[in-house]
Motif scaffolding. Structure first.
Motif, mmCIF file in Angstrom:
data_model
loop_
_atom_site.group_PDB
_atom_site.id
_atom_site.type_symbol
_atom_site.label_atom_id
_atom_site.label_comp_id
_atom_site.label_asym_id
_atom_site.label_seq_id
_atom_site.Cartn_x
_atom_site.Cartn_y
_atom_site.Cartn_z
ATOM 1 N N MET A 1 0.810 -1.189 0.000
ATOM 2 C CA MET A 1 0.000 0.000 0.000
ATOM 3 C C MET A 1 0.859 1.260 0.000
ATOM 4 S SD MET A 1 -3.490 -0.395 2.029
ATOM 5 C CE MET A 1 -4.321 1.113 1.916
ATOM 6 N N ARG A 2 1.995 1.178 0.660
ATOM 7 C CA ARG A 2 2.899 2.328 0.707
ATOM 8 C C ARG A 2 3.287 2.744 -0.710
ATOM 9 N NH1 ARG A 2 8.690 3.123 1.122
ATOM 10 N NH2 ARG A 2 9.111 4.943 2.394
ATOM 11 N N THR A 3 3.600 1.758 -1.533
ATOM 12 C CA THR A 3 3.999 2.032 -2.910
ATOM 13 C C THR A 3 2.881 2.730 -3.682
ATOM 14 O OG1 THR A 3 5.398 0.078 -2.854
ATOM 15 C CG2 THR A 3 4.905 0.984 -5.021
ATOM 16 N N LEU A 4 1.648 2.303 -3.459
ATOM 17 C CA LEU A 4 0.519 2.919 -4.164
ATOM 18 C C LEU A 4 0.340 4.380 -3.761
ATOM 19 C CD1 LEU A 4 -2.045 -0.012 -4.006
ATOM 20 C CD2 LEU A 4 -0.689 0.737 -5.965
ATOM 21 N N LYS A 46 1.641 12.589 4.166
ATOM 22 C CA LYS A 46 0.624 13.577 4.531
ATOM 23 C C LYS A 46 -0.748 13.159 4.002
ATOM 24 C CE LYS A 46 0.625 18.517 4.991
ATOM 25 N NZ LYS A 46 1.043 18.375 6.340
ATOM 26 N N LEU A 47 -0.797 12.633 2.775
ATOM 27 C CA LEU A 47 -2.067 12.194 2.207
ATOM 28 C C LEU A 47 -2.651 11.022 2.992
ATOM 29 C CD1 LEU A 47 -1.288 12.487 -1.613
ATOM 30 C CD2 LEU A 47 -2.676 14.022 -0.199
ATOM 31 N N VAL A 48 -1.790 10.104 3.421
ATOM 32 C CA VAL A 48 -2.260 8.980 4.235
ATOM 33 C C VAL A 48 -2.824 9.487 5.554
ATOM 34 C CG1 VAL A 48 -1.504 6.960 5.548
ATOM 35 C CG2 VAL A 48 -0.780 7.253 3.192
ATOM 36 N N ARG A 49 -2.138 10.433 6.180
ATOM 37 C CA ARG A 49 -2.621 10.973 7.450
ATOM 38 C C ARG A 49 -3.937 11.726 7.277
ATOM 39 N NH1 ARG A 49 1.137 11.053 11.681
ATOM 40 N NH2 ARG A 49 3.134 10.161 11.074
ATOM 41 N N ILE A 50 -4.074 12.450 6.183
ATOM 42 C CA ILE A 50 -5.339 13.141 5.903
ATOM 43 C C ILE A 50 -6.445 12.114 5.694
ATOM 44 C CG2 ILE A 50 -6.561 14.532 4.187
ATOM 45 C CD1 ILE A 50 -3.931 16.128 3.835
#
Length: 95
Positions: A1-4, A46-50
């Motif tokens: 998922m990190r890669t995506l 940042k996008l993951v945290r949002i």
């Protein structure tokens, strides 16, 4: 998922770097002081945290114009660390 998320962030960088939002302002500042690949990974983070915060609190994302962050930077002669802390506190309040 990190890669995506990193691939998504890499695709979003050109658009976000031109946008007049708080996220765009943050990204432009980051690109000015760090390597592009590091900025892409930071943007993905940042996008993951949002995404997590919006799902956790069951709210929609509210995009904020960059004027508020730019006004803070201009009206006070703040150090970079202080400015980043203030911007992150503003972002946390809005999420």
């Amino acid at each position: 998922m990190r890669t995506l998320f990193i691939h998504g962030a890499r695709a979003a960088v050109p658009w976000l770097a031109k946008s007049e939002t708080q996220l765009g302002f943050w990204l432009r500042e980051l690109l000015a002081r760090s390597h592009r690949n590091s900025a892409v990974v930071a943007l993905a983070n940042k996008l993951v945290r949002i995404a997590w915060a919006t799902l956790r609190h069951q709210e929609t994302y509210r995009n904020v114009p960059a004027k508020s962050a730019a006004l803070i930077k201009r009206s006070y002669n703040l150090s970079r660390d202080t400015l980043l802390r203030v911007e992150s506190e503003m972002a946390e309040r809005l999420i």
